[in-house]
Each structure stands twice: as structure tokens, then as C-alpha cells.
Design a protein around this motif. Structure first.
Motif, mmCIF file in Angstrom:
data_model
loop_
_atom_site.group_PDB
_atom_site.id
_atom_site.type_symbol
_atom_site.label_atom_id
_atom_site.label_comp_id
_atom_site.label_asym_id
_atom_site.label_seq_id
_atom_site.Cartn_x
_atom_site.Cartn_y
_atom_site.Cartn_z
ATOM 1 N N TYR A 173 -0.450 6.147 -2.282
ATOM 2 C CA TYR A 173 -1.794 6.622 -1.831
ATOM 3 C C TYR A 173 -2.757 6.238 -2.956
ATOM 4 O O TYR A 173 -2.792 6.047 -4.093
ATOM 5 N N HIS A 174 -4.221 6.298 -2.278
ATOM 6 C CA HIS A 174 -5.240 5.945 -3.107
ATOM 7 C C HIS A 174 -6.565 6.503 -2.814
ATOM 8 O O HIS A 174 -6.872 6.827 -1.427
ATOM 9 N N MET A 175 -7.511 6.742 -3.484
ATOM 10 C CA MET A 175 -8.961 7.076 -3.161
ATOM 11 C C MET A 175 -9.903 6.488 -4.055
ATOM 12 O O MET A 175 -9.739 6.251 -5.182
ATOM 13 N N PHE A 176 -10.797 5.614 -3.161
ATOM 14 C CA PHE A 176 -11.906 4.974 -3.742
ATOM 15 C C PHE A 176 -12.735 4.548 -2.887
ATOM 16 O O PHE A 176 -12.388 4.606 -1.534
ATOM 17 N N TRP A 177 -13.993 3.863 -3.025
ATOM 18 C CA TRP A 177 -14.773 3.612 -2.130
ATOM 19 C C TRP A 177 -14.465 1.913 -1.614
ATOM 20 O O TRP A 177 -13.433 1.405 -2.362
ATOM 21 N N GLY A 178 -15.240 1.341 -0.734
ATOM 22 C CA GLY A 178 -14.828 0.055 -0.282
ATOM 23 C C GLY A 178 -15.966 -0.751 -0.168
ATOM 24 O O GLY A 178 -16.989 -0.518 -0.592
ATOM 25 N N LEU A 179 -15.680 -1.936 0.344
ATOM 26 C CA LEU A 179 -16.749 -3.212 0.211
ATOM 27 C C LEU A 179 -17.828 -2.679 1.136
ATOM 28 O O LEU A 179 -19.082 -3.295 0.859
ATOM 29 N N GLU A 180 -17.597 -2.111 2.156
ATOM 30 C CA GLU A 180 -18.764 -1.482 2.955
ATOM 31 C C GLU A 180 -19.558 -0.716 2.309
ATOM 32 O O GLU A 180 -20.835 -0.867 2.613
ATOM 33 N N ASP A 181 -19.294 -0.080 1.416
ATOM 34 C CA ASP A 181 -19.990 0.838 0.647
ATOM 35 C C ASP A 181 -20.973 -0.104 -0.407
ATOM 36 O O ASP A 181 -22.060 0.401 -0.649
ATOM 37 N N ILE A 182 -20.008 -0.856 -1.106
ATOM 38 C CA ILE A 182 -20.951 -1.655 -2.203
ATOM 39 C C ILE A 182 -22.054 -2.666 -1.331
ATOM 40 O O ILE A 182 -23.144 -2.758 -1.950
ATOM 41 N N THR A 183 -21.682 -3.287 -0.613
ATOM 42 C CA THR A 183 -22.703 -4.022 0.320
ATOM 43 C C THR A 183 -23.530 -3.379 0.934
ATOM 44 O O THR A 183 -24.850 -3.756 0.910
ATOM 45 N N GLY A 184 -23.435 -2.200 1.566
ATOM 46 C CA GLY A 184 -24.447 -1.364 2.072
ATOM 47 C C GLY A 184 -25.338 -0.930 0.961
ATOM 48 O O GLY A 184 -26.645 -0.801 1.112
ATOM 49 N N THR A 185 -24.624 -0.402 -0.044
ATOM 50 C CA THR A 185 -25.589 0.114 -1.223
ATOM 51 C C THR A 185 -26.651 -0.959 -1.872
ATOM 52 O O THR A 185 -27.697 -0.814 -1.950
#
Length: 445
Positions: A173-185
Motif C-alpha cells: 500500500y502507498h500514499m502520494f500524489w499522481g500525474l494528474e496533480d503534477i500536470t494540473g499544478t
């Protein structure tokens, strides 16, 4: 690591032949003292020792990710010193064993295997890019060992390991942001300044680079929808020393926005060569390489007003579930003990928070099925942000797939500081409005 004294009982072992045994380079093992009747008021009987492994890059090209991890491990040891009362009602001493991946995927897999097969850890943790997280998680999944990680974009972690959206994994299991967050930001940041919207991408031939540059949900697939043109000179190998070809393509394409996800040494080489060869973008927003104060300081005056992703600051509105300390208090304590400026990978502190919460609910610590079931049902607040694996699983939400919970991501810029040469401020929160904006993005002059 230069972490100084006062960081608990962590002692690095060294010697032997490099690359042949997991006792070479930096290997750290610390056992929390068993509880005594004076430190435990629950009346719990003594249980067996629980071993927790942690893999991190303490040395090598991405060692800046591991800078705060000796501190985090020391704080975990301090918390666990009286032992931990688990769901079985017994008070268990906790042993925390830290292994250095040496910034190498093969090494990460090797030391993870050693922790699982030789040290017999009950749970394994990892952080610091897919180069560390993925091989550790793969070892855990293959051996049926409970595993919790952070600090790797979730698509890299999940799909990069062959994960299937409708199935997922059992043990990891894992917790962190994703590509949708980095491209959107990044797109939102860039839209606030006047440019020609031509973006040059510095994407290496590694897990992050291949993910960020993919034609579907990576930057080349997403940015054109927002009116940006992408100049992609192709993948380059980590450790490249001459970036003349990429610089020429960016100049010929009229690049005014530079992005990418290089390792710190490679970006330093590229950016100095770009200055020498007359590449002058208005915006430089780079992941990985520009996360750390030491990396930005190493650029000298070329570090002023570069920007990056921000996944943790002392001003984030979260608290430690272990001690109740705020992000600011943890950052201040890190600086007091180490003498260093706070750095984003203090977010790694959160992996042990989740493990502790799960163990507190585990009724049979000898059952790995029980331990992973408790991790899979975690719902809590951590220093890294909230995590809720009980939320419905749906792409586009905070719980996009079974094994992942997304943490907040915002955009930041390095400005000249007062207490330090450069300080990082938040300039965009479109993907995480709960994080306060502290200033406006400024163009590089």
C-alpha cells in the motif's frame, strides 16, 4: 550524511566488499527498549519483538531524498521506546532496521530481500522515488510481506509494477500524489504568467521520466489540451554530462517554459550549460532536482526563482499522529537536531505513522494477513496528510485504486531568503486548496 549527533541510537555499520552483502555501506539497526512497568500504565503483558524495516537512499545520486530519514528513524525509535500495545493487548518492543539503497534499484531489491528473508521483518517500509519504492514493494508482494510506502507518484508505483486497476495488490500500500496533480499544478502555475506556452521537457530514461513523458496522462498528452506546445528531445540517460543537443532543440523551438524530472546532479549540469549557451526560459519548473535547498543552493545565482512541485512544508496543516506535533514543530526540531534547513522528504515520517496505527489494531502480530488487513483499512491523519483506504475506490478521486491514497500537491518557487540563501514558498494550490498560497509566481529575470 553529515546529520550530526543527537539523532538517537542510529549507528551506521560499514566495511566489507561493496555490492556483495547487505552489510556494506550504510546499514542501520536500532531496537526500541522493551517497556517497563514504570513506562506502561495499561497493565499490558509483554509481547514479542516486532521488526520494522525501512529502505531509503542514504547515498548516491538521489541521496538528498534520504537526508531527513535518519532523523525520522530516530523520532520513530523515541516514540516506540516504551513499546507498542497492539490489538492483542500485549506491549511489544519495536525494532527499526534501516537499509541504504545506495540510489540503485537493484540494491533496493537486494536489501529489501535481506530485511524480509534474513532479518525477518514483520513490516517493511520505503520512500524516495520509484527507484527505491518499486523494487521494495515488488519484493514484499512476492514474499507476502506487509509493506507501506510513500514518495513516488502513484501511477509510477502502481502501473509501473504491473498493477491492474480492478485487481490491485495484496501486500503493498502507498500514499502520494499522481500525474494528474503534477500536470494540473504546473499548467495552472504557468498560465498565470505571459509566455508563448512553448514547453521544453527534460525527461530521463527512468521510471519517473518515462511516466511523466508518456503520451496519455503525462505532460505531452495533457499540456496540449491547455494550449501548450511541448518540445520533447527524447529520453536521456541519468548521468549525462553534455546537454548541448537538448539545449539546441529548446532554443530552436523557442522554449520559454522548462520542465522535467531530472536527478539533482543532471539538472545542475544542464542548467549551467543552458546559461552558458544562451537558453533563457521565463519559467523553470522542475520536479525531483529542485525539491531540496541544498540542490538549489548549489546552483548559486542560477537558483533564484526556479520552481518545483511541493508535497510538504512546515506550514502544511497536518499533525503527527504519534506525538501531536505540527509540521512546523517537526521542521523546527529537524533543524535543531541536524543544523540543516527543512526539506520536503520529512513527509517520509508518515509511513511509520500508518504502520503504528495498523499494529495498534492488529490482534495477531504473527499473522501477516492480519497486519496487511489493518493497513488496508487505515483511516487517519498523518504528518503527510490524511489517508483513508476505507473510501470508495474510483479513478479521479483521492482513492483512485485499491492500494493508493493521494496526498496533497501544490506548486512552489524558490526565492532569496533571510534565514537561508533560498526559501521555498507555495505559489499555486489549484489541486490542493487546503494548502495556503504564500506568494505569486515570478518570471526568471
Amino acid at each position: 550524511m553529515g546529520m550530526g549527533a543527537g539523532l538517537g541510537g542510529l549507528v551506521a555499520a560499514c566495511g566489507g566488499t561493496s555490492g556483495t552483502t547487505t552489510t556494506t555501506a550504510a546499514v542501520t539497526s536500532t531496537t526500541a527498549a522493551p517497556a517497563s512497568s514504570t513506562t506502561v500504565t495499561t497493565g499490558a503483558t509483554a509481547g514479542r519483538e516486532i521488526k520494522v524495516g525501512f529502505v531509503t537512499p542514504l547515498t548516491g545520486p538521489i541521496a538528498l531524498f534520504g537526508v531527513p530519514d535518519q532523523y525520522c528513524a530516530s523520532r520513530w525509535v523515541e516514540f516506540a521506546k516504551p513499546g507498542l500495545v497492539c490489538g492483542d493487548g500485549q506491549n511489544h518492543p519495536i525494532s527499526i532496521i534501516v537499509q541504504d539503497s545506495q540510489s540503485d534499484t537493484n540494491r533496493a531489491a537486494q536489501v529489501a530481500g535481506d530485511l524480509i528473508n534474513n532479518s525477518k521483518v514483520d513490516v517493511i517500509m520505503a520512500a524516495s522515488t520509484p527507484d527505491t519504492v518499486n523494487p521494495v514493494a515488488d519484493q514484499a508482494e512476492a514474499t507476502g510481506t506487509p509493506c507501506f510506502t510513500n514518495d513516488a507518484p502513484w501511477q509510477d508505483y502502481f502501473y509501473g509494477r504491473g498493477g491492474k486497476t480492478d485487481v490491485g495488490f495484496k501486500w503493498t500500500y502507498h500514499m502520494f500524489w499522481g500525474l494528474e496533480d503534477i500536470t494540473g499544478t504546473f499548467a495552472d502555475m504557468w498560465s498565470k504568467l505571459s509566455t508563448n506556452k512553448v514547453v521544453g521537457g527534460m525527461w530521463p530514461n527512468d521510471a519517473d521520466g518515462n511516466s511523466w513523458s508518456n503520451a496519455t496522462d503525462g505532460f505531452p498528452g495533457v499540456l496540449p489540451k491547455d494550449g501548450f506546445k511541448v518540445i520533447d528531445p527524447g529520453r536521456y540517460q541519468n548521468g549525462t554530462e553534455d546537454f548541448t543537443s537538448q539545449i539546441a532543440q529548446f532554443k530552436n523551438g523557442g522554449v520559454e517554459i522548462l520542465t522535467g524530472v531530472p536527478i539533482p546532479p543532471d539538472f545542475a549540469n544542464f542548467w549551467k550549460q543552458a546559461a552558458q549557451q544562451g537558453l533563457k526560459p521565463k519559467i523553470v519548473t522542475v520536479g525531483k532536482a529542485l525539491l531540496f535547498p541544498a540542490a538549489v543552493e548549489a546552483l548559486g545565482t542560477l537558483g533564484n526563482l526556479v520552481s518545483t512541485e511541493v508535497w510538504w512544508t512546515p506550514r502544511h496543516p497536518f499533525k503527527s499522529s504519534l506525538t501531536g506535533e505540527t509540521c512546523q514543530q517537526i521542521a523546527d526540531d529537524f533543524t535543531k537536531r541536524s543544523g540543516q534547513q527543512w526539506t520536503q522528504p520529512l513527509l517520509h515520517y508518515g509511513v511509520f505513522e500508518v504502520v503504528v496505527d495498523a499494529l495498534k489494531r492488529t490482534k495477531n502480530v504473527d499473522s501477516k494477513d492480519d497486519i496487511i488487513a489493518q493497513i488496508a483499512s487505515t483511516k487517519m491523519e498523518t504528518l503527510a496528510g490524511p489517508v483513508d483506504f476505507t473510501a470508495p475506490v474510483q479513478l479521479g478521486t483521492k482513492h483512485p485504486v485499491k492500494n493508493v491514497y493521494r496526498t496533497p500537491l501544490v506548486g512552489g518557487q524558490w526565492i532569496k531568503g533571510t534565514a537561508h540563501p533560498y526559501e521555498l514558498i507555495v505559489v499555486d494550490n489549484v489541486m490542493a486548496p487546503e494548502i495556503k498560497v504564500e506568494g505569486a509566481l515570478q518570471p526568471i529575470v
